[in-house]
Design a protein around this motif. Structure first.
Motif, PDB file in Angstrom:
ATOM      1  N   ILE A 168       4.040   6.786   2.187  1.00 58.20           N
ATOM      2  CA  ILE A 168       3.820   8.179   2.558  1.00 58.20           C
ATOM      3  C   ILE A 168       3.971   8.355   4.071  1.00 58.20           C
ATOM      4  CG2 ILE A 168       2.133  10.051   2.555  1.00 58.20           C
ATOM      5  CD1 ILE A 168       0.965   8.867   0.013  1.00 58.20           C
ATOM      6  N   GLY A 169       3.422   7.399   4.838  1.00 59.73           N
ATOM      7  CA  GLY A 169       3.560   7.478   6.297  1.00 59.73           C
ATOM      8  C   GLY A 169       5.005   7.401   6.746  1.00 59.73           C
TER       9      GLY A 169
ATOM     10  N   LEU B  78       7.616  13.088  -1.549  1.00 59.08           N
ATOM     11  CA  LEU B  78       6.158  13.021  -1.540  1.00 59.08           C
ATOM     12  C   LEU B  78       5.565  13.360  -2.915  1.00 59.08           C
ATOM     13  CD1 LEU B  78       5.192  14.620   1.883  1.00 59.08           C
ATOM     14  CD2 LEU B  78       4.673  12.303   1.114  1.00 59.08           C
TER      15      LEU B  78
ATOM     16  N   GLN C 215       3.916   3.202  -9.242  1.00 59.37           N
ATOM     17  CA  GLN C 215       4.662   2.748  -8.073  1.00 59.37           C
ATOM     18  C   GLN C 215       4.941   1.254  -8.172  1.00 59.37           C
ATOM     19  OE1 GLN C 215       2.687   3.604  -4.459  1.00 59.37           O
ATOM     20  NE2 GLN C 215       4.599   3.958  -3.368  1.00 59.37           N
TER      21      GLN C 215
ATOM     22  N   ARG D 271       0.857  -1.187   0.000  1.00 58.46           N
ATOM     23  CA  ARG D 271       0.000   0.000   0.000  1.00 58.46           C
ATOM     24  C   ARG D 271       0.892   1.237   0.000  1.00 58.46           C
ATOM     25  NH1 ARG D 271      -5.270  -0.755   1.153  1.00 58.46           N
ATOM     26  NH2 ARG D 271      -5.431   1.406   1.885  1.00 58.46           N
ATOM     27  N   HIS D 272       0.654   2.103  -0.960  1.00 58.17           N
ATOM     28  CA  HIS D 272       1.512   3.278  -1.070  1.00 58.17           C
ATOM     29  C   HIS D 272       1.328   4.219   0.109  1.00 58.17           C
ATOM     30  CE1 HIS D 272      -2.170   5.266  -2.307  1.00 58.17           C
ATOM     31  NE2 HIS D 272      -1.544   6.442  -2.222  1.00 58.17           N
ATOM     32  N   GLU D 273       0.166   4.119   0.828  1.00 63.54           N
ATOM     33  CA  GLU D 273      -0.012   4.966   2.008  1.00 63.54           C
ATOM     34  C   GLU D 273       1.055   4.686   3.056  1.00 63.54           C
ATOM     35  OE1 GLU D 273      -2.322   3.287   0.531  1.00 63.54           O
ATOM     36  OE2 GLU D 273      -3.887   4.696  -0.097  1.00 63.54           O
ATOM     37  N   ALA D 274       1.545   3.445   3.114  1.00 65.91           N
ATOM     38  CA  ALA D 274       2.606   3.119   4.064  1.00 65.91           C
ATOM     39  C   ALA D 274       3.892   3.864   3.734  1.00 65.91           C
ATOM     40  CB  ALA D 274       2.844   1.609   4.085  1.00 65.91           C
TER      41      ALA D 274
ATOM     42  N   LEU E  67       2.704  11.179  -4.773  1.00 65.71           N
ATOM     43  CA  LEU E  67       1.349  11.671  -4.917  1.00 65.71           C
ATOM     44  C   LEU E  67       0.969  11.864  -6.387  1.00 65.71           C
ATOM     45  CD1 LEU E  67       1.283  14.297  -2.028  1.00 65.71           C
ATOM     46  CD2 LEU E  67       0.282  12.006  -2.034  1.00 65.71           C
TER      47      LEU E  67
ATOM     48  N   ARG F 179       5.407  -2.415  -6.922  1.00 66.83           N
ATOM     49  CA  ARG F 179       4.838  -3.174  -5.818  1.00 66.83           C
ATOM     50  C   ARG F 179       5.196  -4.639  -5.995  1.00 66.83           C
ATOM     51  NH1 ARG F 179      -1.298  -0.734  -6.109  1.00 66.83           N
ATOM     52  NH2 ARG F 179      -0.721   1.457  -6.061  1.00 66.83           N
TER      53      ARG F 179
ATOM     54  N   ARG G   1       0.284   7.184  -8.554  1.00 62.68           N
ATOM     55  CA  ARG G   1       0.163   5.943  -7.799  1.00 62.68           C
ATOM     56  C   ARG G   1       0.355   4.734  -8.692  1.00 62.68           C
ATOM     57  NH1 ARG G   1      -5.247   5.826  -4.454  1.00 62.68           N
ATOM     58  NH2 ARG G   1      -4.444   3.708  -4.244  1.00 62.68           N
TER      59      ARG G   1
END
Length: 460
Positions: free
Chosen positions: A10-11, A65, A75, A5-8, A69, A77, A72
């Motif tokens: 970013i976090g 970032l 990216q 998950r790309h949100e990870a 952003l 994976r 996506r």
């Protein structure tokens, strides 16, 4: 990029930016003690300009970032089809690397133990706030006999010192005074010297400070006292014959009369004092011989004739120069038999010297008057003497195995130079003072004693 998950991702980037922010918060202002770390010029410049690293971290975080952003779909994976083993392989390699780094760090710290210990103490002596005992004891640089010494007497029963010792600690001196004029004592203004120091071996980074007049290391009867201030105090209370001090401090300065002033002393950690033996009349044994200057015999000319009128009948006309001990004993007996201890004496009139008013008045007074009169009479008898302040420590509270000094135990006494034996001795002339007799906490209820015992063991 190896998260599903790309949100990870970013976090993770935001976490790095926050970590940089927190790190930068500690070095916005240059710590005063930073040069003590022993850094070279580039390292010191880096610490002084840490904001540069902070700005770079923020810029790189924003730069990372933007592409994440922006796309996506582009990216990389890992999918579950045929590539999960690679993910676990990378995790295994990372785990092995972490273990290797931990082992290497442990070996490096062991090989550089002394340097690490030095850095550890230097870091904690920067500008970080340090807890201190609440309240404080203000020890005066000048004693005015017309008024009580300016101790912060918010509660006479408040504990100032706690001492762990096998025997009664007795007299713990703080300051010494040599010059008397117009009812006031002033301390010796001679230049202080720093005690020699060595780093202790082992894991604790305390320092051993030593006096040169004695080395108790080989003494069978050497005594160790653990002294823990319960309040802030700017000097080190210790027996006059103490020869070694183990404490967390940067340095310890000592003046000609043995007053000890630590620098950057962690008072909460206390101090271990080593003395070569145990005698109640122990005094700071210096200076000696020809170094005993005339200032220890100085008496104001205006009161010298009046002092002689009290001294001559006491000693007799045939006193010899070799009668130092006998003279001291006679003066002490004179005060013990003819005077009374009283804290509530009225101050002397402005036109009368307080010592003369004490000798010729109602013969009642506090310890400051007894010590002052004793010093001046000894000096008129040709015996060098000085005025000493400190604390008596002979009270053992209930439920404890230690000794305490309270604000009410603040005391003044005399140190005189015995020329026959070529050393200084303690002279106690205040009636009713017996530092060698154990006292069991008068006026302190059992609950307060129990609470104080818990406080002592927690601090120790």
């Amino acid at each position: 990029l190896y998260f599903r998950r790309h949100e990870a991702v970013i976090g993770w980037v935001i976490g790095c930016a926050l970590m940089a922010l927190f790190l930068a918060g500690f070095v916005v202002d240059l710590p005063k003690g930073l040069p003590r770390l022993g850094l070279n010029d580039p390292q010191l410049w880096g610490c002084q300009h840490f904001w540069v690293y902070y700005a770079m971290a923020v810029v790189l975080s924003i730069a990372a970032l933007l592409p994440i952003l922006a796309g996506r779909s582009r990216q990389l994976r890992l999918t579950t089809s045929g590539r999960s083993w690679q993910r676990y392989a990378w995790l295994g390699i990372a785990f092995i690397l972490v273990l290797a780094c931990m082992q290497g760090t442990a070996v490096l710290m062991k090989s550089q133990e002394k340097l690490m210990r030095k850095w550890f103490m230097a870091i904690f002596q920067l500008d970080f706030p340090r807890p201190q005992p609440r309240g404080g004891v203000e020890l005066a640089d000048r004693i005015n006999l017309r008024h009580p010494s300016p101790l912060l007497r918010d509660d006479d029963r408040a504990v100032v010192l706690r001492v762990k010792a096998a025997e009664i600690p007795g007299y713990l001196r703080t300051r010494a005074f040599t010059t008397y004029h117009d009812g006031q004592w002033e301390k010796n203004t001679s230049r202080s010297r720093s005690l020699s120091q060595t780093e202790a071996e082992g894991e604790l980074a305390f320092t051993i400070f030593s006096r040169t007049f004695s080395d108790p290391a080989g003494e069978v009867a050497a005594e160790r006292l653990e002294i823990y201030p319960a309040r802030r105090i700017e000097v080190l209370p210790a027996p006059g014959d103490a020869a070694r001090f183990e404490m967390f401090a940067e340095r310890v300065d000592e003046n000609q009369d043995g007053a000890l002033e630590p620098s950057e002393w962690r008072t909460q950690a206390g101090c271990i004092v080593v003395r070569p033996g145990r005698t109640l009349d122990s005094a700071f044994d210096g200076p000696a011989g020809e170094a005993v200057s005339e200032e220890y015999l100085d008496v104001p000319a205006g009161i010298s004739p009046a002092l002689d009128e009290y001294l001559h009948p006491l000693l007799g006309a045939e006193r010899q120069l070799s009668d130092d001990r006998r003279t001291m004993a006679m003066i002490v007996r004179y005060f013990q038999e003819n005077f009374e201890y009283d804290l509530h004496t009225r101050p002397a009139p402005a036109e009368v010297d307080p010592v003369l008013a004490f000798l010729g008045g109602p013969r009642r007074g506090h310890c400051e008057l007894f010590a002052s009169a004793t010093v001046l009479l000894l000096r008129r008898a040709g015996i060098p003497a000085r005025y000493v302040t400190g604390f008596l420590c002979h009270e053992r509270p209930r439920f404890s195995g230690y000794w305490v000094s309270r604000l009410r135990d603040a005391h003044a006494w005399v140190e005189a130079y015995d020329r026959d034996r070529d050393h200084w001795v303690l002279v106690e002339s205040t009636p009713g003072t017996n530092a060698g007799e154990e006292s069991v906490g008068g006026g302190v209820n059992p609950f307060s004693a129990l609470w104080d015992s818990l406080a002592f063991h927690w601090q120790r």
